[in-house]
Write a protein that holds these residues in place. Structure first.
Motif, mmCIF file in Angstrom:
data_model
loop_
_atom_site.group_PDB
_atom_site.id
_atom_site.type_symbol
_atom_site.label_atom_id
_atom_site.label_comp_id
_atom_site.label_asym_id
_atom_site.label_seq_id
_atom_site.Cartn_x
_atom_site.Cartn_y
_atom_site.Cartn_z
ATOM 1 N N PHE A 1 6.908 -3.001 9.369
ATOM 2 C CA PHE A 1 5.875 -2.033 9.741
ATOM 3 C C PHE A 1 4.803 -1.931 8.658
ATOM 4 N N CYS A 2 5.208 -1.963 7.389
ATOM 5 C CA CYS A 2 4.238 -1.887 6.285
ATOM 6 C C CYS A 2 3.299 -3.089 6.305
ATOM 7 N N LEU A 3 3.846 -4.271 6.502
ATOM 8 C CA LEU A 3 3.006 -5.467 6.541
ATOM 9 C C LEU A 3 2.027 -5.404 7.712
ATOM 10 N N GLN A 4 2.505 -4.923 8.862
ATOM 11 C CA GLN A 4 1.618 -4.767 10.016
ATOM 12 C C GLN A 4 0.517 -3.742 9.725
ATOM 13 N N ALA A 5 0.900 -2.613 9.144
ATOM 14 C CA ALA A 5 -0.063 -1.551 8.846
ATOM 15 C C ALA A 5 -1.106 -2.035 7.841
ATOM 16 N N TYR B 1 0.801 -1.217 0.000
ATOM 17 C CA TYR B 1 0.000 0.000 0.000
ATOM 18 C C TYR B 1 0.840 1.276 0.000
ATOM 19 N N ALA B 2 1.997 1.258 0.606
ATOM 20 C CA ALA B 2 2.812 2.480 0.718
ATOM 21 C C ALA B 2 4.237 2.205 0.262
ATOM 22 N N THR B 3 4.841 3.197 -0.346
ATOM 23 C CA THR B 3 6.234 3.058 -0.774
ATOM 24 C C THR B 3 7.172 3.382 0.383
ATOM 25 N N PHE B 4 8.386 2.924 0.259
ATOM 26 C CA PHE B 4 9.430 3.210 1.237
ATOM 27 C C PHE B 4 9.569 4.725 1.416
#
Length: 124
Positions: free
Chosen positions: A34-38, A7-10
């Protein structure tokens, strides 16, 4: 390691953390976690899996895609800033970043859950 978030880029995540985040500890591996958790948290809150991979995410219309991107990057920024606030000019600066990101995250979730918003986004 390549960025694994859908969903979000680095870069979106880094920008929202501000200049004070701990770039040694908050590296690409940690941001991936953190991205996977979010993304999981967003899916559960909305009771919908929006995309299972980058191709499915790319197929979403722009309105929904950017709201998901904003929500995920805001939540990742919160995780990273709260990990270590010592790099910011003050704890207050870190708190302000967290508060702004949290407010915007919640607005994004409301938009993703609101039927009228989804109809509007889908028809855009």
């Amino acid at each position: 390691m390549a960025h694994e978030g859908i969903y979000a880029t680095f870069e979106e995540c880094i920008v929202k953390m501000g200049n004070g985040y701990d770039s040694v500890t908050i590296d690409e591996d940690r941001i991936n976690e953190f991205c996977l958790q979010a993304e999981s948290y967003i899916n559960v809150l909305c009771r919908k899996v929006f995309a299972v991979d980058a191709a499915a995410f790319a197929a979403l219309n722009a309105g929904k895609k950017y709201i998901l991107s904003e929500a995920a990057s805001n939540l990742v920024a919160i995780y990273a800033v709260q990990y270590d606030t010592s790099g910011y000019h003050s704890v207050r600066e870190a708190e302000n970043i967290i508060n702004v990101c949290w407010q915007r995250f919640n607005q994004c979730i409301k938009l993703l859950n609101a039927e009228g918003s989804i109809d509007f986004i889908t028809n855009a």
